[in-house]
Design a protein around this motif. Structure first.
Motif, PDB file in Angstrom:
ATOM      1  N   VAL A  25       0.832  -1.203   0.000  1.00  0.00           N
ATOM      2  CA  VAL A  25       0.000   0.000   0.000  1.00  0.00           C
ATOM      3  C   VAL A  25       0.870   1.259   0.000  1.00  0.00           C
ATOM      4  CG1 VAL A  25      -1.656   1.348   1.356  1.00  0.00           C
ATOM      5  CG2 VAL A  25      -1.974  -1.115   1.102  1.00  0.00           C
ATOM      6  N   MET A  26       1.954   1.229   0.788  1.00  0.00           N
ATOM      7  CA  MET A  26       2.784   2.418   0.967  1.00  0.00           C
ATOM      8  C   MET A  26       3.907   2.544  -0.067  1.00  0.00           C
ATOM      9  SD  MET A  26       1.292   3.837   3.415  1.00  0.00           S
ATOM     10  CE  MET A  26       2.450   5.198   3.600  1.00  0.00           C
ATOM     11  N   ALA A  27       4.072   1.544  -0.916  1.00  0.00           N
ATOM     12  CA  ALA A  27       5.222   1.485  -1.827  1.00  0.00           C
ATOM     13  C   ALA A  27       5.433   2.747  -2.662  1.00  0.00           C
ATOM     14  CB  ALA A  27       5.096   0.263  -2.743  1.00  0.00           C
ATOM     15  N   PRO A  28       4.392   3.417  -3.149  1.00  0.00           N
ATOM     16  CA  PRO A  28       4.650   4.604  -3.977  1.00  0.00           C
ATOM     17  C   PRO A  28       5.354   5.737  -3.238  1.00  0.00           C
ATOM     18  CG  PRO A  28       2.410   3.790  -4.307  1.00  0.00           C
ATOM     19  CD  PRO A  28       2.964   3.054  -3.124  1.00  0.00           C
ATOM     20  N   THR A  29       5.197   5.815  -1.921  1.00  0.00           N
ATOM     21  CA  THR A  29       5.722   6.978  -1.196  1.00  0.00           C
ATOM     22  C   THR A  29       6.611   6.642  -0.005  1.00  0.00           C
ATOM     23  OG1 THR A  29       3.709   7.015   0.181  1.00  0.00           O
ATOM     24  CG2 THR A  29       3.724   8.413  -1.808  1.00  0.00           C
ATOM     25  N   HIS A  30       6.437   5.474   0.641  1.00  0.00           N
ATOM     26  CA  HIS A  30       7.104   5.202   1.908  1.00  0.00           C
ATOM     27  C   HIS A  30       7.713   3.801   1.948  1.00  0.00           C
ATOM     28  CE1 HIS A  30       4.818   8.725   3.096  1.00  0.00           C
ATOM     29  NE2 HIS A  30       5.441   8.752   4.262  1.00  0.00           N
ATOM     30  N   ILE A  31       8.685   3.648   2.850  1.00  0.00           N
ATOM     31  CA  ILE A  31       9.309   2.344   3.083  1.00  0.00           C
ATOM     32  C   ILE A  31       9.181   1.994   4.562  1.00  0.00           C
ATOM     33  CG2 ILE A  31      10.964   2.528   1.195  1.00  0.00           C
ATOM     34  CD1 ILE A  31      13.054   3.396   3.290  1.00  0.00           C
ATOM     35  N   LEU A  32       9.275   0.711   4.856  1.00  0.00           N
ATOM     36  CA  LEU A  32       9.179   0.236   6.230  1.00  0.00           C
ATOM     37  C   LEU A  32      10.497   0.500   6.963  1.00  0.00           C
ATOM     38  CD1 LEU A  32       7.411  -1.343   8.305  1.00  0.00           C
ATOM     39  CD2 LEU A  32       8.563  -3.432   7.494  1.00  0.00           C
ATOM     40  N   LEU A  33      10.408   1.200   8.099  1.00  0.00           N
ATOM     41  CA  LEU A  33      11.598   1.494   8.910  1.00  0.00           C
ATOM     42  C   LEU A  33      11.715   0.572  10.119  1.00  0.00           C
ATOM     43  CD1 LEU A  33      11.524   5.413   8.960  1.00  0.00           C
ATOM     44  CD2 LEU A  33      12.854   3.909   7.467  1.00  0.00           C
ATOM     45  N   GLY A  34      10.597   0.056  10.593  1.00  0.00           N
ATOM     46  CA  GLY A  34      10.648  -0.823  11.759  1.00  0.00           C
ATOM     47  C   GLY A  34       9.316  -1.479  12.003  1.00  0.00           C
ATOM     48  N   LYS A  35       9.350  -2.683  12.587  1.00  0.00           N
ATOM     49  CA  LYS A  35       8.117  -3.372  12.957  1.00  0.00           C
ATOM     50  C   LYS A  35       8.344  -4.151  14.242  1.00  0.00           C
ATOM     51  CE  LYS A  35       8.708  -7.689  10.315  1.00  0.00           C
ATOM     52  NZ  LYS A  35       8.072  -8.600   9.336  1.00  0.00           N
ATOM     53  N   ALA A  36       7.267  -4.291  15.018  1.00  0.00           N
ATOM     54  CA  ALA A  36       7.288  -5.075  16.253  1.00  0.00           C
ATOM     55  C   ALA A  36       6.014  -5.906  16.275  1.00  0.00           C
ATOM     56  CB  ALA A  36       7.357  -4.158  17.476  1.00  0.00           C
ATOM     57  N   VAL A  37       6.160  -7.216  16.459  1.00  0.00           N
ATOM     58  CA  VAL A  37       5.016  -8.125  16.372  1.00  0.00           C
ATOM     59  C   VAL A  37       5.018  -9.063  17.557  1.00  0.00           C
ATOM     60  CG1 VAL A  37       3.948  -9.967  15.023  1.00  0.00           C
ATOM     61  CG2 VAL A  37       4.959  -8.002  13.851  1.00  0.00           C
ATOM     62  N   MET A  38       3.888  -9.182  18.226  1.00  0.00           N
ATOM     63  CA  MET A  38       3.658 -10.179  19.270  1.00  0.00           C
ATOM     64  C   MET A  38       2.292 -10.792  18.986  1.00  0.00           C
ATOM     65  SD  MET A  38       3.704  -9.775  23.453  1.00  0.00           S
ATOM     66  CE  MET A  38       2.232  -8.721  23.470  1.00  0.00           C
ATOM     67  N   GLN A  39       2.315 -11.813  18.117  1.00  0.00           N
ATOM     68  CA  GLN A  39       1.084 -12.432  17.650  1.00  0.00           C
ATOM     69  C   GLN A  39       0.148 -11.377  17.063  1.00  0.00           C
ATOM     70  OE1 GLN A  39      -0.637 -15.170  20.515  1.00  0.00           O
ATOM     71  NE2 GLN A  39       1.258 -16.316  20.723  1.00  0.00           N
ATOM     72  N   SER A  40      -1.020 -11.159  17.668  1.00  0.00           N
ATOM     73  CA  SER A  40      -2.013 -10.271  17.067  1.00  0.00           C
ATOM     74  C   SER A  40      -1.810  -8.801  17.409  1.00  0.00           C
ATOM     75  CB  SER A  40      -3.419 -10.694  17.506  1.00  0.00           C
ATOM     76  OG  SER A  40      -3.535 -10.604  18.918  1.00  0.00           O
ATOM     77  N   VAL A  41      -0.862  -8.484  18.300  1.00  0.00           N
ATOM     78  CA  VAL A  41      -0.547  -7.092  18.620  1.00  0.00           C
ATOM     79  C   VAL A  41       0.662  -6.690  17.782  1.00  0.00           C
ATOM     80  CG1 VAL A  41       0.000  -5.439  20.443  1.00  0.00           C
ATOM     81  CG2 VAL A  41      -1.389  -7.442  20.971  1.00  0.00           C
ATOM     82  N   GLN A  42       0.494  -5.694  16.930  1.00  0.00           N
ATOM     83  CA  GLN A  42       1.529  -5.369  15.954  1.00  0.00           C
ATOM     84  C   GLN A  42       1.723  -3.855  15.843  1.00  0.00           C
ATOM     85  OE1 GLN A  42       0.682  -7.410  12.248  1.00  0.00           O
ATOM     86  NE2 GLN A  42       0.282  -9.362  13.286  1.00  0.00           N
ATOM     87  N   LEU A  43       2.899  -3.475  15.348  1.00  0.00           N
ATOM     88  CA  LEU A  43       3.238  -2.060  15.200  1.00  0.00           C
ATOM     89  C   LEU A  43       4.192  -1.899  14.016  1.00  0.00           C
ATOM     90  CD1 LEU A  43       3.130   0.859  16.398  1.00  0.00           C
ATOM     91  CD2 LEU A  43       5.089   0.216  17.802  1.00  0.00           C
ATOM     92  N   TYR A  44       3.905  -0.910  13.164  1.00  0.00           N
ATOM     93  CA  TYR A  44       4.718  -0.654  11.986  1.00  0.00           C
ATOM     94  C   TYR A  44       5.012   0.836  11.877  1.00  0.00           C
ATOM     95  CZ  TYR A  44       2.989  -5.302  10.847  1.00  0.00           C
ATOM     96  OH  TYR A  44       2.673  -6.631  10.902  1.00  0.00           O
ATOM     97  N   VAL A  45       6.255   1.155  11.527  1.00  0.00           N
ATOM     98  CA  VAL A  45       6.658   2.546  11.307  1.00  0.00           C
ATOM     99  C   VAL A  45       7.210   2.667   9.894  1.00  0.00           C
ATOM    100  CG1 VAL A  45       8.172   4.425  12.010  1.00  0.00           C
ATOM    101  CG2 VAL A  45       7.151   2.947  13.750  1.00  0.00           C
ATOM    102  N   PHE A  46       6.608   3.576   9.117  1.00  0.00           N
ATOM    103  CA  PHE A  46       7.035   3.832   7.746  1.00  0.00           C
ATOM    104  C   PHE A  46       7.588   5.246   7.639  1.00  0.00           C
ATOM    105  CE2 PHE A  46       4.064   0.379   7.266  1.00  0.00           C
ATOM    106  CZ  PHE A  46       4.532  -0.356   6.178  1.00  0.00           C
ATOM    107  N   GLY A  47       8.609   5.400   6.787  1.00  0.00           N
ATOM    108  CA  GLY A  47       9.173   6.707   6.497  1.00  0.00           C
ATOM    109  C   GLY A  47       9.249   6.924   5.004  1.00  0.00           C
ATOM    110  N   PRO A  48       9.490   8.151   4.572  1.00  0.00           N
ATOM    111  CA  PRO A  48       9.575   8.439   3.137  1.00  0.00           C
ATOM    112  C   PRO A  48      10.677   7.617   2.466  1.00  0.00           C
ATOM    113  CG  PRO A  48       9.514  10.466   4.424  1.00  0.00           C
ATOM    114  CD  PRO A  48       9.714   9.355   5.399  1.00  0.00           C
ATOM    115  N   LYS A  49      10.533   7.411   1.184  1.00  0.00           N
ATOM    116  CA  LYS A  49      11.584   6.728   0.433  1.00  0.00           C
ATOM    117  C   LYS A  49      12.905   7.460   0.611  1.00  0.00           C
ATOM    118  CE  LYS A  49       8.953   4.424  -3.216  1.00  0.00           C
ATOM    119  NZ  LYS A  49       8.781   4.277  -4.679  1.00  0.00           N
TER     120      LYS A  49
END
Length: 347
Positions: free
Chosen positions: A106-130
């Protein structure tokens, strides 16, 4: 015996006269008990001049997905108007689907993934500009489970967190899912406290500077206290949900000093985000007919307020997503570095 007693009394009085001034001084010099600030409610300013007014703009999203997801919902969740640098997405009850891959698409045109944290169903994602990886430093992740049997059905309770230094801002983002049900207020309070004290504690460097901005986003599960479902729904139907704010457990517990002391939150102008019939925007019509509540929240705290100014430009629910029994919540937060005092005084 009488002389001995008089000797004891005489020495005690002499000791008291010597100590009394020091005791009085000690009492006078005691620091006053710290007053609890509670949660500061902010009005959001919908205008945001991304290029001129701020040094960093962040789009914050929290959503309890109820085990369901579609690519179209994620497109709607993020939106096409991307006047932000960082996108932070906190999820609860996320399905087994590879959410990371879908969000990156979804974010590919403008942003890249900088970090993620996953504990089963609890999740967190941080995206920054390309091309922003060089701006992101010291990325760390952590998680803290608060137990319970939720993990057996892959609906974990607890929190995941990402600590990141982006453009010189030291930021901590926390996605959490706390215990459900109206009566579990003390349990939720305890979970908030344990999460706060536990995250990143094992990696704590006493010489490292603390986070300047901390953001909690998630299904905190605080409910409404002291109102039945039908009166609550009548107020919401008449667009009078502001009358319910005084019954919100989260704000009540913060005012008591139990949780989130010194944090900020936008005004609750949107309708309570839980519980809806899946596939609609109608509140729960099951036999439980649950009382609507603002279970899904975004709160932030600036610990370096003399150096950083934060402006909340929006705080809203995304009502047209209907695949879950929760509505997502979004906020637009902008940070600006304040001029140094010596610069102002010398100007």
């Amino acid at each position: 015996m009488g002389n001995h007693l008089r000797y004891i009394v005489k020495n005690f009085l002499s000791y008291w006269r010597r100590c009394k001034p020091r005791l009085r001084d000690a009492m006078d010099n005691q620091e006053p008990t710290t007053a609890h600030e509670g949660i500061r409610t902010l009005k959001s300013n919908n205008s945001c001049d991304f290029s001129n007014e701020s040094d960093l703009c962040i789009c914050l999203v929290t959503w309890n997905m109820n085990g369901q997801v579609s690519y179209e919902d994620l497109v709607e969740l993020v939106g096409s108007k991307r006047n932000f640098e960082l996108l932070v997405v906190g999820l609860q009850e996320a399905p087994r689907t590879n959410i990371s891959r879908m969000l990156q698409a979804v974010m590919a045109p403008t942003h890249i993934l900088l970090g993620k944290a996953v504990m089963q169903s609890v999740q967190l994602y941080v995206f920054g500009p390309k091309n922003s990886k060089l701006l992101a430093r010291e990325v760390k992740v952590d998680k803290h489970s608060v137990g319970g049997c939720g993990g057996l059905i892959r609906r974990k309770k607890g929190a995941v967190a990402i600590c990141i230094n982006f453009k010189g801002f030291r930021l901590v983002f926390i996605s959490c899912h706390l215990s459900a049900h109206e009566h579990n207020v003390e349990q939720r309070n305890s979970q908030c406290q344990h999460i706060s004290h536990s995250l990143f504690s094992k990696d704590c460097n006493p010489y490292a500077p603390p986070a300047q901005v901390t953001v909690w986003l998630g299904d905190l599960n605080y409910r409404l206290r002291g109102i039945d479902t039908h009166p609550a729904r009548k107020l919401i139907h008449n667009d009078l949900q502001k009358e319910l704010i005084s019954k919100d457990q989260l704000l009540q517990e913060a005012e008591r000093g139990e949780i989130f002391n010194g944090y900020c939150e936008g005004s609750l102008r949107f309708k309570p985000t839980y519980k809806y019939n899946v596939g609609s925007s109608d509140y729960d019509t099951s036999y439980k007919v649950r009382v609507p509540a603002w279970t899904d929240r975004i709160l932030f705290k600036v610990d370096d307020a003399d150096k950083i100014h934060a402006t909340l430009h929006s705080y809203e629910s995304v009502d047209n997503i209907e695949s879950s029994d929760h509505k997502p919540v979004k906020a637009h937060l902008c940070l600006r570095v304040l001029p140094r005092l010596e610069t102002l005084t010398s100007a």
